[in-house]
Design an enzyme around this catalytic site. Structure first.
Site, mmCIF file in Angstrom:
data_model
loop_
_atom_site.group_PDB
_atom_site.id
_atom_site.type_symbol
_atom_site.label_atom_id
_atom_site.label_comp_id
_atom_site.label_asym_id
_atom_site.label_seq_id
_atom_site.Cartn_x
_atom_site.Cartn_y
_atom_site.Cartn_z
ATOM 1 N N SER A 35 21.019 29.122 42.233
ATOM 2 C CA SER A 35 21.510 30.443 41.631
ATOM 3 C C SER A 35 21.447 30.596 40.246
ATOM 4 C CB SER A 35 22.700 30.952 42.185
ATOM 5 O OG SER A 35 23.649 30.207 42.093
ATOM 6 N N HIS A 80 22.897 27.639 50.257
ATOM 7 C CA HIS A 80 23.536 27.588 49.061
ATOM 8 C C HIS A 80 24.858 28.506 49.354
ATOM 9 C CE1 HIS A 80 24.304 27.430 44.924
ATOM 10 N NE2 HIS A 80 23.235 28.451 44.365
ATOM 11 N N HIS A 111 26.038 17.580 50.011
ATOM 12 C CA HIS A 111 25.793 18.137 48.667
ATOM 13 C C HIS A 111 24.556 17.467 47.934
ATOM 14 C CE1 HIS A 111 26.296 20.064 44.596
ATOM 15 N NE2 HIS A 111 27.276 20.702 45.241
ATOM 16 N N ARG A 146 36.648 20.787 44.322
ATOM 17 C CA ARG A 146 36.994 22.188 44.819
ATOM 18 C C ARG A 146 37.608 22.373 46.128
ATOM 19 N NH1 ARG A 146 31.342 24.664 43.268
ATOM 20 N NH2 ARG A 146 30.941 22.986 44.587
ATOM 21 N N ASP A 150 32.659 24.681 50.111
ATOM 22 C CA ASP A 150 32.724 25.657 51.546
ATOM 23 C C ASP A 150 33.662 25.418 52.551
ATOM 24 O OD1 ASP A 150 30.914 27.502 49.795
ATOM 25 O OD2 ASP A 150 29.254 26.481 50.493
#
Ligand code: HAX
Length: 426
Positions: free
Chosen positions: A234, A264, A310, A319, A365
């Site tokens: 992105s 993504h 990743h 995160r 995620d």
């Protein structure tokens, strides 16, 4: 003039001169090598882009302007936007000024954005709706208007900031409307002028929030997803489109189209789906053995285990840790959260057995979905929209910085496969 613009106005000429002088002196220096594997492998590891807003060292995770994300989890997303643009956190007065600016802009959201959304089928994917609404708002672009009138190159960043701030200000209301419209949640909820950017988005979504923790989750979510250096799909797409001097509406909308891909941003919708599948199969939170077997079966069927792995990271994503800690504080007994915590215990061990997988650890995620689910946001197909609202901060700040130092149009050289074969034969 806003305080943000004033601060940037002061620092940009020096930054621009510094980069110009640096490239003039060192432009011919060789800093790396290109392998055939990298050319055919999605350009992995190729250090050929500049991004000053954030970096992601594989062994550390996200660092925004020199500050590790773990030290920023209590900050408001607006503070992060300032940090991304300027390089330091805002003081109280600067934060207040930015918040007031965003609120004033939010009131000017053109109503035709809602007409465009209303004209789309209700079951269009929420990401398609979001990208379309942002693209439709291109009519408002100050950058395009100024460019057409012949603005000077050194001034490009000013209307780029103007467009970016408008997109930031409008994004929560558009995104909340998509949620309420797509999932029959009732009429649009007006903004609460007393709330911050993230709190207001949570408010406009209309999720019941008697404890205020859903608002806290949204603030954390928006902060954690804000930026992830420049090479992800992105950010890179937005940057590439912007380098053609397409304005922020074109560029951000393009970047969001990339975020909609399952490898993504869409992974966060797939991830919770996988967790719930396991719970359905085993009638509640599965045991560690059951989860290990289910992960193995997923691999055997040729699918990926979503939320793990990743392209850059080689550690547990900090995160993920932040979401994990939020869940432990707010909903430790929630069966979905418990399953996510258990998956974290067993899945890395399963993935480590597969030699080709370079990173067996959870990414951002892997934990966010179960927290949204806990608060009653159960519409998975919406999750990437939340990600998008946040990632707009990273994409927009990168656009402003790139126009500030006058980055040229992006144009790497491509060659046919035969050329690479000829190189290999040499
Ligand atoms: N499960 C199964 N296989 C995996 C895997 C996983 N979680 N992660 C990597 N692999 C496989 C890859 O599919 C690839 O297989 P092929 O060579 O057969 O295509 C191989 O291992 C090597 O991949 P890699 O070099 O370790 O990882 P990549 O840089 O190619 O891909 C991905 C990184 C994130 C796309 C990958 O790990 C993946 O598909 N993970 C699951 C989906 C996911 O969680 N995506 C979200 C990432 C975070 C993000 O960007 N959010 O927006």
């Amino acid at each position: 003039m806003s305080m943000l613009e004033k601060v940037l106005q002061k620092q940009i000429p020096e930054m621009r001169n510094d980069i110009k002088a640096f490239v003039k002196e060192h432009g011919a220096k060789v800093i790396g090598e290109l392998t055939i594997g990298a050319a055919f492998g999605g350009m992995r590891g190729l250090k050929a882009m500049v991004c000053d807003t954030s970096e992601v060292p594989p062994d550390k995770g996200l660092i925004i302007r020199g500050i590790p994300i773990a030290q920023l989890t209590s900050k408001l997303p607006e503070e992060i936007f300032w940090l991304l643009c300027v390089g330091t956190l805002p003081n109280a007065e600067e934060l207040k000024d930015l918040q007031a600016d965003l609120k004033a802009r939010a009131k000017k959201l053109p109503k035709y954005a809602f007409d465009v959304l209303d004209a789309m089928p209700k079951d269009s994917h929420p990401m398609c709706q979001l990208d379309t609404a942002i693209l439709a708002l291109e009519r408002e672009s100050a950058f395009r208007a100024n460019y057409t009138e012949g603005m000077k190159k050194d001034d490009y960043w000013v209307p780029m900031l103007e467009d970016s701030l408008n997109i930031m200000a409008w994004m929560p209301e558009i995104a909340a409307y998509i949620y309420r419209k797509s999932f029959n949640k009732g009429p649009r909820i007006p903004a609460d002028p007393n709330l911050d950017w993230g709190g207001n988005y949570a408010h406009m979504l209309g999720i019941p929030d008697p404890t205020g923790e859903f608002k806290n989750l949204m603030r954390l979510y928006l902060t954690l997803h804000s930026d992830h250096e420049g090479g992800n799909v992105s950010a890179h797409t937005c940057h590439c489109v912007g380098s053609a001097l397409s304005d922020a509406y074109y560029s951000v909308s393009a970047g969001l189209n990339g975020l909609a891909g399952p490898l993504h941003g869409l992974a966060n919708q797939e991830c919770l789906g996988w967790i719930l599948e396991t719970m359905e199969k085993f009638g509640g939170a599965p045991t560690e053995e059951q989860l290990a077997k289910y992960a193995q079966d997923t691999l055997n069927s040729g699918k990926v285990v979503p939320g793990y792995g990743h392209a850059v990271l080689r550690i547990t994503d900090p995160r993920f840790d932040a979401f994990h800690a939020f869940g432990a504080k707010v909903c430790p007994d929630d069966p979905t959260y418990k399953t996510v915590a258990r998956v974290f215990k067993v899945v890395p061990e399963v993935l480590k057995q597969v030699q080709k997988i370079k990173d067996p650890w959870p990414n951002v995620d892997a934990a966010s979905g179960c927290l949204l689910y806990h608060f009653g946001m159960k519409e998975f197909s919406y999750y990437t929209v939340l990600f998008s609202v946040s990632r707009t901060m990273g994409m927009a700040s990168q656009l402003v910085v790139a126009r500030a130092w006058g980055e040229p149009i992006e144009r790497p050289k491509s060659m046919p496969t035969a050329w690479f074969k000829a190189q290999a034969a040499k």
